[in-house]
Design an enzyme around this catalytic site. Structure first.
Site, PDB file in Angstrom:
ATOM      1  CD  GLU A 205       1.397  -5.324  10.898  1.00  0.00           C
ATOM      2  OE1 GLU A 205       1.513  -4.183  10.444  1.00  0.00           O
ATOM      3  OE2 GLU A 205       0.316  -5.798  11.273  1.00  0.00           O
TER       4      GLU A 205
ATOM      5  CG  ASP B  55     -11.227  -0.208 -22.320  1.00  0.00           C
ATOM      6  OD1 ASP B  55     -12.408  -0.310 -22.667  1.00  0.00           O
ATOM      7  OD2 ASP B  55     -10.475  -1.182 -22.129  1.00  0.00           O
TER       8      ASP B  55
ATOM      9  N   PRO C  54       0.825  -1.217   0.000  1.00  0.00           N
ATOM     10  CG  PRO C  54      -0.065  -1.088   2.151  1.00  0.00           C
ATOM     11  CD  PRO C  54       0.683  -1.995   1.235  1.00  0.00           C
TER      12      PRO C  54
ATOM     13  NE  ARG D 279      -9.508  -5.476 -20.213  1.00  0.00           N
ATOM     14  CZ  ARG D 279      -9.993  -4.524 -21.000  1.00  0.00           C
ATOM     15  NH1 ARG D 279      -9.321  -3.400 -21.146  1.00  0.00           N
ATOM     16  NH2 ARG D 279     -11.134  -4.669 -21.627  1.00  0.00           N
TER      17      ARG D 279
HETATM   18  N1  SAM Z   1       1.740  -2.926   7.441  1.00  0.00           N
HETATM   19  C1  SAM Z   1       1.688  -2.631   6.045  1.00  0.00           C
HETATM   20  C2  SAM Z   1       1.590  -1.126   5.848  1.00  0.00           C
HETATM   21  O1  SAM Z   1       0.941  -0.467   6.651  1.00  0.00           O
HETATM   22  O2  SAM Z   1       2.133  -0.616   4.869  1.00  0.00           O
HETATM   23  C3  SAM Z   1       0.496  -3.307   5.393  1.00  0.00           C
HETATM   24  C4  SAM Z   1       0.644  -4.774   5.261  1.00  0.00           C
HETATM   25  S1  SAM Z   1      -0.723  -5.547   4.476  1.00  0.00           S
HETATM   26  C5  SAM Z   1      -1.700  -6.014   5.836  1.00  0.00           C
HETATM   27  C6  SAM Z   1      -0.072  -7.076   3.921  1.00  0.00           C
HETATM   28  C7  SAM Z   1       0.321  -7.117   2.464  1.00  0.00           C
HETATM   29  O3  SAM Z   1      -0.815  -6.863   1.671  1.00  0.00           O
HETATM   30  C8  SAM Z   1       1.361  -6.126   2.013  1.00  0.00           C
HETATM   31  O4  SAM Z   1       2.678  -6.575   2.270  1.00  0.00           O
HETATM   32  C9  SAM Z   1       1.079  -6.019   0.516  1.00  0.00           C
HETATM   33  O5  SAM Z   1       1.753  -7.038  -0.217  1.00  0.00           O
HETATM   34  C10 SAM Z   1      -0.417  -6.259   0.452  1.00  0.00           C
HETATM   35  N2  SAM Z   1      -1.200  -5.032   0.263  1.00  0.00           N
HETATM   36  C11 SAM Z   1      -2.015  -4.461   1.181  1.00  0.00           C
HETATM   37  N3  SAM Z   1      -2.615  -3.380   0.695  1.00  0.00           N
HETATM   38  C12 SAM Z   1      -2.178  -3.229  -0.571  1.00  0.00           C
HETATM   39  C13 SAM Z   1      -2.429  -2.272  -1.595  1.00  0.00           C
HETATM   40  N4  SAM Z   1      -3.252  -1.254  -1.409  1.00  0.00           N
HETATM   41  N5  SAM Z   1      -1.807  -2.429  -2.775  1.00  0.00           N
HETATM   42  C14 SAM Z   1      -0.950  -3.465  -2.974  1.00  0.00           C
HETATM   43  N6  SAM Z   1      -0.670  -4.399  -2.032  1.00  0.00           N
HETATM   44  C15 SAM Z   1      -1.275  -4.289  -0.854  1.00  0.00           C
END
Ligand code: SAM
Length: 236
Positions: free
Chosen positions: A116, A169, A89, A154
Site C-alpha cells: 500500500e 526530442d 503515485p 540519456r
Molecule cells: N496505496 C498507494 C496510493 O494509493 O498512493 C499506492 C501504492 S502502489 C500499489 C505501490 C508502490 O508502487 C508505491 O509505493 C510506489 O512506490 C509505486 N507506484 C505506484 N504507482 C506509481 C506511480 N504512478 N509513479 C511512481 N510510483 C508508483
C-alpha cells in the site's frame, strides 16, 4: 553520476539497465548503478519489511526501520550526499524538465515502494522528494524508477552516440518533435513530404518547426499553455 536503487525486487532492474544507451553509459563510466534489497535491512527474523496500517484498512505498509537502515548504510558508501527520491503515485508528475534537473546531480537515490506504499515518516524523516510517473497506480516503484533513470541517463553528456541527439526530442522546447520519415520514399501509397526531399535546409527547418507547433497544438495544447505537470498534490 552514482545511482542507488532501494527495492524489494532488485532483480527487476537487471535487464532494463543492461542494454543500449544505459549499457553504453555504464561502460563509458558516465554512470554507476547500485541495487540494494531493503529486505536485507529487516530487523526481524522473518525478514519482514511491512506491517498492517494503523487505523485499519486493507493491505500492508512498508515500515520505516528497514528503509532508514538501508538508506543510512548506502549513504556511507560514497561521500556525495544523495538526492533522495521516493516513487509514489502521489508525487509531482515526472517530465523532461525534471529529467534535465536530475541529470545535473552527482548522486541520486531511488526508493521503490510496494504493497500500500510507505509509512509517511519515511518521506518526512529522509527529507525525500516524491515523484510519480503518471496518474495511474503501478504495483511497485521499480518500473517508475527505471523510467526516470532511463530519461536521466540519456541526458548525460556523452551518453548518446553521434547518431542520436536529445536536442530536438519532444519537450526540449515545450514542443512535441516534428514527424520523422525514412526510406522508402513511398510506402503503401503514402509519400514522404516533398519538402524533406528538397535539400533546402532552411525550408526543412521551417517546415519542422511548423509541424512541431501544429502537432503540439493538436495533441498536447497543455504544453503551449504552460499547463503541463500542474499537479495540485505536488510535493517537495
Ligand atoms: N496505496 C498507494 C496510493 O494509493 O498512493 C499506492 C501504492 S502502489 C500499489 C505501490 C508502490 O508502487 C508505491 O509505493 C510506489 O512506490 C509505486 N507506484 C505506484 N504507482 C506509481 C506511480 N504512478 N509513479 C511512481 N510510483 C508508483
Amino acid at each position: 553520476m552514482r545511482i542507488d536503487c532501494l527495492t524489494l525486487f532488485p532483480e527487476m532492474f537487471e535487464s532494463p539497465l543492461s542494454h543500449s544507451i544505459i549499457k553504453r553509459a555504464k561502460e563509458k563510466q558516465l554512470v554507476e548503478i547500485f541495487l540494494s534489497n531493503i529486505r536485507d535491512f529487516s530487523a526481524n527474523k522473518h525478514n519482514n519489511v511491512d506491517d498492517k496500517p494503523y487505523g485499519g484498512g486493507p493491505g500492508m505498509v512498508v515500515m520505516p526501520g528497514p528503509v532508514f537502515s538501508c538508506v543510512e548504510h548506502i549513504k556511507t558508501l560514497s561521500p556525495d550526499e544523495p538526492r533522495i527520491i521516493i516513487l509514489s503515485p502521489q508525487g509531482k508528475v515526472f517530465n523532461q524538465k525534471k529529467a534535465i534537473e536530475l541529470s545535473s546531480e552527482k548522486r541520486l537515490m531511488f526508493i521503490a515502494g510496494r504493497y500500500e506504499g510507505f509509512d509517511e515518516r519515511i518521506r518526512e524523516g529522509l527529507g525525500a522528494e516524491t515523484i510519480s510517473i503518471g496518474d495511474y497506480v503501478l504495483s511497485g516503484g521499480e518500473l517508475a524508477a527505471m523510467v526516470i533513470i532511463d530519461a536521466v541517463i540519456r541526458l548525460l553528456p556523452g551518453a548518446l552516440g553521434g547518431e542520436d541527439s536529445a536536442e530536438n526530442d519532444s519537450f526540449s522546447d515545450n514542443l512535441l518533435e516534428y514527424p520523422q520519415y525514412t526510406r522508402p520514399e513511398v510506402f503503401r501509397d503514402m509519400k514522404v513530404p516533398e519538402i524533406l526531399l528538397s535539400g533546402n535546409h532552411a525550408k526543412i527547418e521551417q517546415w519542422r518547426r511548423e509541424q512541431s507547433l501544429e502537432r503540439t497544438r493538436k495533441w498536447r495544447p497543455d504544453l503551449l499553455d504552460g499547463q503541463d505537470n500542474k499537479n495540485p498534490n505536488q510535493r517537495g
